[in-house]
Enzyme design. Structure first.
Site, mmCIF file in Angstrom:
data_model
loop_
_atom_site.group_PDB
_atom_site.id
_atom_site.type_symbol
_atom_site.label_atom_id
_atom_site.label_comp_id
_atom_site.label_asym_id
_atom_site.label_seq_id
_atom_site.Cartn_x
_atom_site.Cartn_y
_atom_site.Cartn_z
ATOM 1 N N GLU A 282 -11.064 -0.826 -2.441
ATOM 2 C CA GLU A 282 -11.959 -1.575 -3.328
ATOM 3 C C GLU A 282 -12.985 -0.654 -3.992
ATOM 4 O O GLU A 282 -13.430 0.322 -3.390
ATOM 5 C CB GLU A 282 -12.681 -2.662 -2.522
ATOM 6 C CG GLU A 282 -11.700 -3.686 -1.976
ATOM 7 C CD GLU A 282 -12.259 -4.623 -0.908
ATOM 8 O OE1 GLU A 282 -11.706 -5.721 -0.760
ATOM 9 O OE2 GLU A 282 -13.228 -4.254 -0.213
ATOM 10 N N GLU B 148 -6.968 -12.572 -4.682
ATOM 11 C CA GLU B 148 -6.283 -12.724 -3.397
ATOM 12 C C GLU B 148 -7.221 -13.404 -2.414
ATOM 13 O O GLU B 148 -8.429 -13.498 -2.653
ATOM 14 C CB GLU B 148 -5.842 -11.358 -2.877
ATOM 15 C CG GLU B 148 -6.945 -10.347 -2.765
ATOM 16 C CD GLU B 148 -6.437 -8.925 -2.567
ATOM 17 O OE1 GLU B 148 -6.939 -8.252 -1.659
ATOM 18 O OE2 GLU B 148 -5.568 -8.478 -3.334
ATOM 19 N N ASN B 149 -6.652 -13.864 -1.320
ATOM 20 C CA ASN B 149 -7.481 -14.426 -0.250
ATOM 21 C C ASN B 149 -8.012 -13.275 0.609
ATOM 22 O O ASN B 149 -7.395 -12.220 0.700
ATOM 23 C CB ASN B 149 -6.668 -15.409 0.601
ATOM 24 C CG ASN B 149 -5.327 -14.851 1.053
ATOM 25 O OD1 ASN B 149 -4.553 -14.342 0.250
ATOM 26 N ND2 ASN B 149 -5.041 -14.935 2.333
ATOM 27 N N ALA B 150 -9.161 -13.487 1.244
ATOM 28 C CA ALA B 150 -9.771 -12.427 2.054
ATOM 29 C C ALA B 150 -9.237 -12.435 3.482
ATOM 30 O O ALA B 150 -9.109 -11.393 4.114
ATOM 31 C CB ALA B 150 -11.283 -12.598 2.064
ATOM 32 N N LEU B 151 -8.945 -13.623 3.992
ATOM 33 C CA LEU B 151 -8.487 -13.759 5.384
ATOM 34 C C LEU B 151 -7.227 -14.618 5.402
ATOM 35 O O LEU B 151 -7.082 -15.519 4.574
ATOM 36 C CB LEU B 151 -9.581 -14.432 6.235
ATOM 37 C CG LEU B 151 -10.942 -13.710 6.254
ATOM 38 C CD1 LEU B 151 -12.024 -14.584 6.864
ATOM 39 C CD2 LEU B 151 -10.847 -12.383 7.001
ATOM 40 N N ARG C 155 -1.198 -12.285 4.271
ATOM 41 C CA ARG C 155 -0.182 -11.300 4.035
ATOM 42 C C ARG C 155 1.068 -11.725 4.748
ATOM 43 O O ARG C 155 1.024 -12.653 5.552
ATOM 44 C CB ARG C 155 -0.758 -9.936 4.452
ATOM 45 C CG ARG C 155 -0.195 -9.215 5.584
ATOM 46 C CD ARG C 155 -0.843 -7.882 5.977
ATOM 47 N NE ARG C 155 -2.135 -7.419 5.520
ATOM 48 C CZ ARG C 155 -2.322 -6.465 4.625
ATOM 49 N NH1 ARG C 155 -1.292 -5.846 4.063
ATOM 50 N NH2 ARG C 155 -3.524 -6.109 4.304
ATOM 51 N N ASP D 2 -7.351 -4.645 9.885
ATOM 52 C CA ASP D 2 -6.551 -3.416 9.998
ATOM 53 C C ASP D 2 -5.885 -3.350 11.373
ATOM 54 O O ASP D 2 -6.563 -3.236 12.380
ATOM 55 C CB ASP D 2 -7.441 -2.168 9.807
ATOM 56 C CG ASP D 2 -7.833 -1.939 8.357
ATOM 57 O OD1 ASP D 2 -7.282 -2.634 7.485
ATOM 58 O OD2 ASP D 2 -8.676 -1.064 8.108
ATOM 59 N N HIS E 228 -7.429 5.557 0.616
ATOM 60 C CA HIS E 228 -8.373 5.329 1.714
ATOM 61 C C HIS E 228 -7.636 5.326 3.041
ATOM 62 O O HIS E 228 -6.408 5.225 3.084
ATOM 63 C CB HIS E 228 -9.104 4.008 1.509
ATOM 64 C CG HIS E 228 -8.179 2.811 1.458
ATOM 65 N ND1 HIS E 228 -7.367 2.541 0.372
ATOM 66 C CD2 HIS E 228 -7.923 1.831 2.357
ATOM 67 C CE1 HIS E 228 -6.660 1.437 0.616
ATOM 68 N NE2 HIS E 228 -6.972 0.991 1.812
ATOM 69 N N ASP F 116 0.851 -1.190 0.000
ATOM 70 C CA ASP F 116 0.000 0.000 0.000
ATOM 71 C C ASP F 116 0.884 1.235 0.000
ATOM 72 O O ASP F 116 1.768 1.368 0.852
ATOM 73 C CB ASP F 116 -0.855 0.033 1.276
ATOM 74 C CG ASP F 116 -2.005 -0.955 1.229
ATOM 75 O OD1 ASP F 116 -3.007 -0.637 0.574
ATOM 76 O OD2 ASP F 116 -1.901 -2.031 1.864
ATOM 77 N N LYS G 248 -9.425 -3.371 -7.462
ATOM 78 C CA LYS G 248 -9.882 -4.458 -6.601
ATOM 79 C C LYS G 248 -11.400 -4.399 -6.432
ATOM 80 O O LYS G 248 -11.964 -3.337 -6.207
ATOM 81 C CB LYS G 248 -9.201 -4.344 -5.234
ATOM 82 C CG LYS G 248 -9.348 -5.613 -4.413
ATOM 83 C CD LYS G 248 -8.757 -5.456 -3.033
ATOM 84 C CE LYS G 248 -7.255 -5.278 -3.079
ATOM 85 N NZ LYS G 248 -6.683 -5.265 -1.710
ATOM 86 N N THR H 258 -11.369 -10.735 -4.518
ATOM 87 C CA THR H 258 -10.972 -11.332 -3.228
ATOM 88 C C THR H 258 -11.728 -12.641 -2.938
ATOM 89 O O THR H 258 -12.497 -13.109 -3.760
ATOM 90 C CB THR H 258 -11.231 -10.348 -2.071
ATOM 91 O OG1 THR H 258 -12.625 -10.042 -2.054
ATOM 92 C CG2 THR H 258 -10.455 -9.074 -2.246
#
Length: 496
Positions: A187, A381-384, A421, A102, A94, A54, A296, A343
């Site tokens: 997103e 990508e994966n969400a979690l 991540r 986060d 954002h 980011d 995204k 995602t």
């Protein structure tokens, strides 16, 4: 045994890993280069192709309008280059903080928040008047309220400055991907399910168009359509409601009436237009650079199994069983040569609680198929965070839904996958060993390939955007088409 077979290389899907959210601190310091270098070299040994980071607007332009400071990011990019990795850079317009996962707080620039003190309508607003300071409302996209600039001009200037200040990294081929942030969490959506305002899974979320700018836009649109009496919805419930408890989403509720359809079309079209305008600016900023643009789209998989798709609708994806809400986005992306990054690739239907009426697998099939049908590249990508073979096998299946082709490129293949991540958990030995197997299977049992030409991923200079696609042509893509068939499970399991 890692091999290099020309035909199998055509099945190679590159893997990237997201860097930690606060790798550059809120004070614009790259805090721990030595620690990160150690982690990157360890990651590099798994065979990954690169990392994603980011690039926070709230850090770079925090001192004042057009006062950009890229120094910390330059040091970070230099390190990534030294470690032999490629880079995907997210233009993060954002706030970080207030969403799932986060762990740090990076607000948008203070000078922008200050404008919001005297005019809070620059922020997305729900029906009860609660403001969301994660991202500027689409309502101010073309309002010159920010020291003479519009929101779109701010984003455009930022991307132009990134190009000028990172030109050496762009020219050297380090940066291969510019992902353009278009909303909360980066997103293309409305902030319809903010944890910071008490939303909990699987709440339906709330429409976010009650700031005075979007309100006025809607009233003008309704008047043009011959219905000056129409107002924004007042029966759509609250964040944690279930669809059936609301007048808007219940069976035969407002959403299927003429007024409801008009509102949902307006609400989702605003999002399409927002993405289209900013991508046009991104394309101008990076024209001629050897990069891909990407955006995204959020995987809102809860309430997918019910008629109303309530959670998708509040987020701005007007997706129903008889209306495709995602293919128009893919069609819009086609004119900018941009990638659709989606995602929730790791999720399986059977893992979700039944009361959420969740169907992540069907959602992924729908969105990826729509992208392929519009002839654009799709990534994901994966969400979690997940470290288990079940999740990895699901990602591999989605990356090559019909399996590998031993004689050349498979008919369906994702352009790349980014793992969420980098963390100490990922590098813990047993998780690390599993991840390494995942990378190998994504690479179709081939070793790391430094030359993307060998797997058809050569990145050519970015061409100008094509002509604007009229909204009625975009909306022709709402006609549902069944998704491509998927294998029941991947033919390249990491534990098979």
């Amino acid at each position: 045994m890692v091999t290099s077979d020309r035909n199998m290389l055509q099945n190679y899907v590159p893997v990237y890993v997201m860097l930690p959210l606060g790798v550059v601190t809120v004070d614009n310091v790259f805090a721990d280069p030595n620690g990160l270098k150690e982690q990157l070299l360890k990651l590099r040994a798994t065979g990954i192709d690169g990392v994603m980071v980011d690039v926070w607007w709230g850090i770079i332009e925090q001192k004042g309008p057009k006062q950009y400071d890229w120094r910390a990011y330059r040091i970070l990019f230099q390190l990534v280059q030294e470690c032999g990795l490629k880079l995907q850079a997210i233009m993060s317009f954002h706030q970080c903080g207030g969403n799932v996962g986060d762990v740090v707080n990076i607000p948008i620039p203070k000078w922008v928040l200050d404008i919001g003190e005297s005019d809070p309508d620059i922020f997305y607003t729900n029906r009860s008047g609660t403001r969301n300071k994660e991202y500027l409302t689409i309502g101010v996209d073309d309002k010159p309220m920010f020291h003479g600039r519009t929101a779109i001009e701010i984003y455009s200037d930022y991307m132009q400055s990134f190009r000028e200040n990172m030109s050496d990294f762009l020219e050297s081929g380090l940066i291969i991907d510019i992902e353009v942030g278009l909303g909360p969490a980066g997103e293309l959506r409305y902030p319809s399910y903010p944890q910071s305002q008490g939303w909990q899974f699987p709440g339906i979320g709330e429409f976010q168009c009650y700031d005075k700018y979007l309100k006025a836009d809607f009233k003008a649109a309704a008047a043009r359509a011959g219905h000056p009496e129409w107002e924004l919805p007042d029966d759509a419930g609250q964040y944690n409601d279930v669809p059936e408890s609301t007048g808007f989403f219940k069976l035969n509720g407002t959403y299927v009436t003429e007024k409801g359809k008009f509102f949902l079309t307006w609400y989702s079209n605003k999002l399409l237009s927002h993405g289209d305008q900013i991508l046009e600016k991104a394309n101008k900023a990076f024209q001629g650079c050897k990069v891909k643009l990407a955006i995204k789209v959020s995987g809102i998989h809860w309430w997918y199994r019910v008629e109303n798709h309530a959670a998708e609708l509040t987020a701005g994806y007007y997706n129903l069983n008889d209306r495709d809400g995602y293919r128009p986005i893919a069609r819009m992306l086609s004119r900018h040569h941009a990638i659709l990054n989606f995602t929730c690739l790791e999720m399986r239907d059977t893992e979700q609680s039944s009361d959420a009426k969740s169907a992540p697998q069907e959602l992924v099939m729908q969105v990826l198929s729509g992208g392929w049908r519009e002839d654009i590249l799709v990534a994901g990508e994966n969400a979690l965070p997940r470290y288990d073979s079940t999740a990895y096998n699901q990602i591999i299946l989605n990356a090559r839904p019909q399996g590998v082709n031993k004689n050349g490129p498979p008919k369906l293949m994702m352009f790349g996958v980014t793992y969420l991540r980098l963390s100490d958990d990922l590098l813990q030995q047993s998780n690390y060993d599993t991840f390494k197997k995942f990378v190998l299977k994504m690479h179709a049992d081939q070793g790391y390939c430094a030359d993307p030409q060998n797997y058809n991923h050569v990145i050519t200079p970015l061409k100008p955007s094509g002509p604007k696609i009229p909204i009625e042509v975009l909306l022709e893509a709402t006609k549902p088409i069944p998704p491509f068939p998927w294998l029941p499970e991947t033919d390249m399991k990491i534990d098979g």
